[in-house]
Design a protein around this motif. Structure first.
Motif, PDB file in Angstrom:
ATOM      1  N   LYS A 248       0.654  -1.202   0.008  1.00 26.69           N
ATOM      2  CA  LYS A 248      -0.344   0.170  -0.122  1.00 26.69           C
ATOM      3  C   LYS A 248       0.697   1.351   0.156  1.00 26.69           C
ATOM      4  O   LYS A 248       0.088   2.504  -0.462  1.00 26.69           O
ATOM      5  N   THR A 249       2.303   0.829   0.362  1.00 22.40           N
ATOM      6  CA  THR A 249       2.910   2.337   0.462  1.00 22.40           C
ATOM      7  C   THR A 249       4.129   2.398  -0.727  1.00 22.40           C
ATOM      8  O   THR A 249       3.383   3.739  -1.689  1.00 22.40           O
ATOM      9  N   ALA A 250       4.140   1.180  -1.247  1.00 23.01           N
ATOM     10  CA  ALA A 250       4.874   1.951  -3.226  1.00 23.01           C
ATOM     11  C   ALA A 250       3.997   0.975  -3.260  1.00 23.01           C
ATOM     12  O   ALA A 250       4.417   0.754  -5.071  1.00 23.01           O
ATOM     13  N   GLY A 251       3.050   0.117  -3.573  1.00 25.22           N
ATOM     14  CA  GLY A 251       2.165   0.143  -4.853  1.00 25.22           C
ATOM     15  C   GLY A 251       2.261  -1.653  -5.102  1.00 25.22           C
ATOM     16  O   GLY A 251       2.366  -2.166  -6.533  1.00 25.22           O
ATOM     17  N   PHE A 252       2.592  -2.340  -4.952  1.00 33.48           N
ATOM     18  CA  PHE A 252       3.176  -3.765  -4.365  1.00 33.48           C
ATOM     19  C   PHE A 252       2.490  -4.606  -4.391  1.00 33.48           C
ATOM     20  O   PHE A 252       2.176  -6.359  -4.344  1.00 33.48           O
ATOM     21  N   THR A 253       0.543  -4.270  -4.818  1.00 36.11           N
ATOM     22  CA  THR A 253      -0.259  -5.667  -4.933  1.00 36.11           C
ATOM     23  C   THR A 253       0.326  -6.563  -5.457  1.00 36.11           C
ATOM     24  O   THR A 253      -0.386  -7.510  -4.735  1.00 36.11           O
ATOM     25  N   ILE A 296      14.821 -10.288  -7.559  1.00 40.04           N
ATOM     26  CA  ILE A 296      14.462  -8.515  -8.663  1.00 40.04           C
ATOM     27  C   ILE A 296      13.140  -8.420  -7.585  1.00 40.04           C
ATOM     28  O   ILE A 296      13.789  -6.540  -7.568  1.00 40.04           O
ATOM     29  N   ILE A 297      12.602  -8.480  -6.620  1.00 36.59           N
ATOM     30  CA  ILE A 297      12.233  -7.999  -6.362  1.00 36.59           C
ATOM     31  C   ILE A 297      11.611  -7.285  -5.246  1.00 36.59           C
ATOM     32  O   ILE A 297      12.283  -6.431  -4.895  1.00 36.59           O
ATOM     33  N   GLN A 298      12.807  -7.753  -4.474  1.00 35.23           N
ATOM     34  CA  GLN A 298      14.014  -7.807  -3.266  1.00 35.23           C
ATOM     35  C   GLN A 298      14.530  -6.106  -3.366  1.00 35.23           C
ATOM     36  O   GLN A 298      14.159  -5.565  -2.513  1.00 35.23           O
ATOM     37  N   LYS A 299      15.255  -6.416  -4.799  1.00 29.58           N
ATOM     38  CA  LYS A 299      15.773  -5.229  -5.151  1.00 29.58           C
ATOM     39  C   LYS A 299      14.758  -3.993  -5.663  1.00 29.58           C
ATOM     40  O   LYS A 299      15.391  -2.760  -4.958  1.00 29.58           O
ATOM     41  N   GLY A 300      13.269  -4.721  -6.255  1.00 32.95           N
ATOM     42  CA  GLY A 300      12.748  -3.213  -6.659  1.00 32.95           C
ATOM     43  C   GLY A 300      12.104  -2.658  -4.885  1.00 32.95           C
ATOM     44  O   GLY A 300      12.100  -0.877  -5.083  1.00 32.95           O
ATOM     45  N   ALA A 301      12.223  -2.756  -3.855  1.00 29.60           N
ATOM     46  CA  ALA A 301      11.733  -2.796  -2.818  1.00 29.60           C
ATOM     47  C   ALA A 301      13.085  -1.512  -1.973  1.00 29.60           C
ATOM     48  O   ALA A 301      11.854  -1.119  -1.752  1.00 29.60           O
TER      49      ALA A 301
END
Lengths: 410, 410
Positions: A248-253, A296-301
């Motif tokens: 909800k903060t970074a649009g990661f739904t 990849i996703i952890q790098k995005g986070a």
């Protein structure tokens, strides 16, 4: 002869959002021309921000070369992300955590659903009512409740939150062992002060209870006096597990990353009184049944923690909170009573004219083509209430409120 | 008073790979100059292929714009991927599946770990021995076993697989309810013929048992006569759940995507004999406790089904199977007996000179600086065996075998 887990059969009907989807589909078949606006499910609409997109692309490129390729990572998450979480989300608020107290995952839904596994079946569960259905359903599946009758599950303590008590749950009169708190709250959009939270921490310490603290919406808190983490409360590190999410903060739904904090000082007991650190049990659960969040996703986070990323997140939160204000002011201008929407992206409204929640759902859908969420979907105390979310895009939100103001028959 | 799940306390020591990591770290502290080659953990080394990288980049770009951004997806996975899975992995082999019989997930470890939740606690579990530890550990955690004593868990049926029975497990003499089969097998690298599998399907049909069929390594099968899916066996759609993964075919160990097939015709019972479709229970489990695999990752997985993607996967499999041949031939040239490595990327070797598995681990690490996996880590029948994997890079694999041939004291 293979036997099923019969606890699953206790769960009534389909999952809330499935029922909503069904009604919307039926409506669309009947009225294919209708321009439906969805302010129902808590899903975001704004795209991933530039910093995150850049982080993701870079990580994808790393995966293309043997020298920088990443195979299995630590099930608990990469240190590069955990360090940023601790520094930015906790140390900045005076909370110290060790790296192995933070577990990165694929989502808070998974974590709040799975956490109950490390507890015995003979724990008494307390949930606020209304509440995010996952807390309750996962305990039903695990056999920690009785049957469902008259709209409630036996052997569960429902902590009523309604307009009468200003959505502040009262301490239970019976002893409870596992207490789920969602602060700021989904669905009511209300939150708790430090003083109110302290009552719960003190209760848990006095009763050897564990607080499962879902703070997925903490980034939406506007009032500087309000706590963002339960660890801002003295003693909480002995009794609380905290869940946070990038959804909800970074649009990661749809991108899936979250984390759970299990301080090593949180202990629970065996039947004969031996104390065990929940951190160790959760670590065993995660290393045995989970294989980590994609690199990849952890790098995005991680990219959300750069100065650009932090500024972008703030601007997303502002965007949705503007929607919240538009919804709240619009509803109040026509005399609908609302709660929340000030420190959280949810507006909880009192259904007008004594309608029930599902009737109001149908009315809203049929008269103004807006999808919201009936309060009863979140528990019996949700009856007579209704949830709208601020996660739509601004134009659609303005249009939706305009329709409600001008076309809804009240 | 919050109580822990005491079943966790039955689990002995640390997880296999944690113990290996500890011994390697100790060795490295003592001999920092040693050039260690890892043929232990089953992690891949070759990067994601060009088709996958392109699929991922495109999906990241979609996430950057509101028009193409994806929030919550279906918990069961996107249809674009499910359609490709059915068409390419099943229809091509004469197996028809419906779209809601395939569940996309973040990994087979999660799925084979979580699947037991939909079964009651009073099921008798059978595992092959040796076996991938997750099957057993997750059933221990769920309370489906007794205590651990003399190297085995009470109330579990261990199906011995060793050189004496050519690694073909015999049907149990007692009735068992849940049967875990890993075919081709991790760790032994051996596999089962259609005829051998049919015995298990027939057993399951006769006894109302369920087969949990892990075929994460099916892409490595070279012999055209061997089955890739349990659904190639008549009647399997009544009794089997199948697990597949992109980890070992497309190098997704750090990218995380897999899928599980639960045909609607697979039924299990309540205590009083009512039949229930496991598909519905698994769907409830997944929609309640999981929020889907990242959209970006599913697009990466989809790219493996393009003609380029399929060719790239074949070439990766060939690369690793060349390694398998190098390892197998090298070991046999110095008189070490090996199994597997022909239709699977694992070589299971008989530890020479009557050493035990952990002694051989230490010997290999200290004498030639190679990390493998002790057979006992996979169960008591693994004692006296040792696993090497073909997932290293070619140069390192050749170097490792050269060291074993020339420097290992036998």
């Amino acid at each position: 002869m293979a036997l099923i887990n019969e606890n699953y059969l206790k769960l009534p009907g389909s999952y809330l959002f499935a029922e909503i989807a069904k009604r919307v589909t039926t409506f669309k078949t009947e009225f294919p021309e209708a321009n439906i606006i969805r302010l129902g499910i808590g899903d975001v609409t704004q795209p991933l921000t530039p910093a995150v997109i850049e982080g993701l692309h870079k990580a994808v490129d790393e995966m293309a070369h043997a020298e920088t390729f990443r195979g299995y990572g630590p099930e608990q998450g990469y240190n590069f992300l955990i360090k940023k979480i601790i520094e930015t989300d906790y140390r900045s608020r005076g909370i110290e955590l060790e790296e192995d107290e933070v577990f990165v995952s694929d989502g808070s839904k998974s974590d709040v659903g799975n956490i109950q596994e490390i507890f015995g079946v003979h724990n008494k569960v307390a949930i606020t009512d209304p509440v995010y259905p996952v807390y309750l359903d996962t305990n039903v599946m695990a056999g920690r409740t009785g049957d469902f009758s008259n709209g409630i599950f036996e052997n569960v303590t429902y902590l009523i939150c309604n307009a009468e008590n200003n959505f502040v749950p009262e301490l239970p009169t019976e002893k409870v062992d596992l207490i789920y708190l969602c602060v700021p709250n989904n669905p009511t959009g209300t939150t708790l002060s430090k003083k109110e939270l302290k009552k719960w921490v003190d209760y848990a310490r006095a009763n050897n209870s564990i607080i499962l603290f879902d703070s997925a919406y903490e980034a939406y808190i506007q009032d500087p006096e309000l706590p963002h983490s339960i660890y801002e409360i003295e003693g909480a590190k002995e009794v609380a597990i905290e869940f946070r999410s990038f959804s909800k903060t970074a649009g990661f739904t749809g991108t899936r990353c979250a984390y759970t904090v299990v301080p090593k000082t949180v202990l629970a007991l065996t039947a004969n009184g031996e104390k065990h650190a929940l951190n160790k049990l959760w670590n065993r659960r995660q290393t045995t049944k989970f294989n980590g969040t994609p690199y990849i996703i952890q790098k995005g986070a991680e990219a959300t923690y750069t100065p650009e990323g932090q500024a972008e997140i703030k601007s997303i939160v502002k965007y949705y909170m503007d929607n919240a204000r538009i919804i709240k002011e619009g509803l109040e201008s026509i005399g609908i009573q609302t709660f929340g929407g000030v420190n959280a992206p949810y507006i909880w409204l009192k259904v007008p004219k004594g309608l029930d929640s599902w009737s109001f759902f149908d009315k809203l859908l049929h008269e103004v083509h807006i999808v919201g969420t009936p309060g009863t979907g979140f528990g019996p105390s949700g009856e007579g209430y209704f949830r709208l979310t601020a996660f739509g895009n601004k134009e659609a939100t303005i249009e939706a409120i305009e329709r409600i103001k001008t076309k809804l028959s009240l």
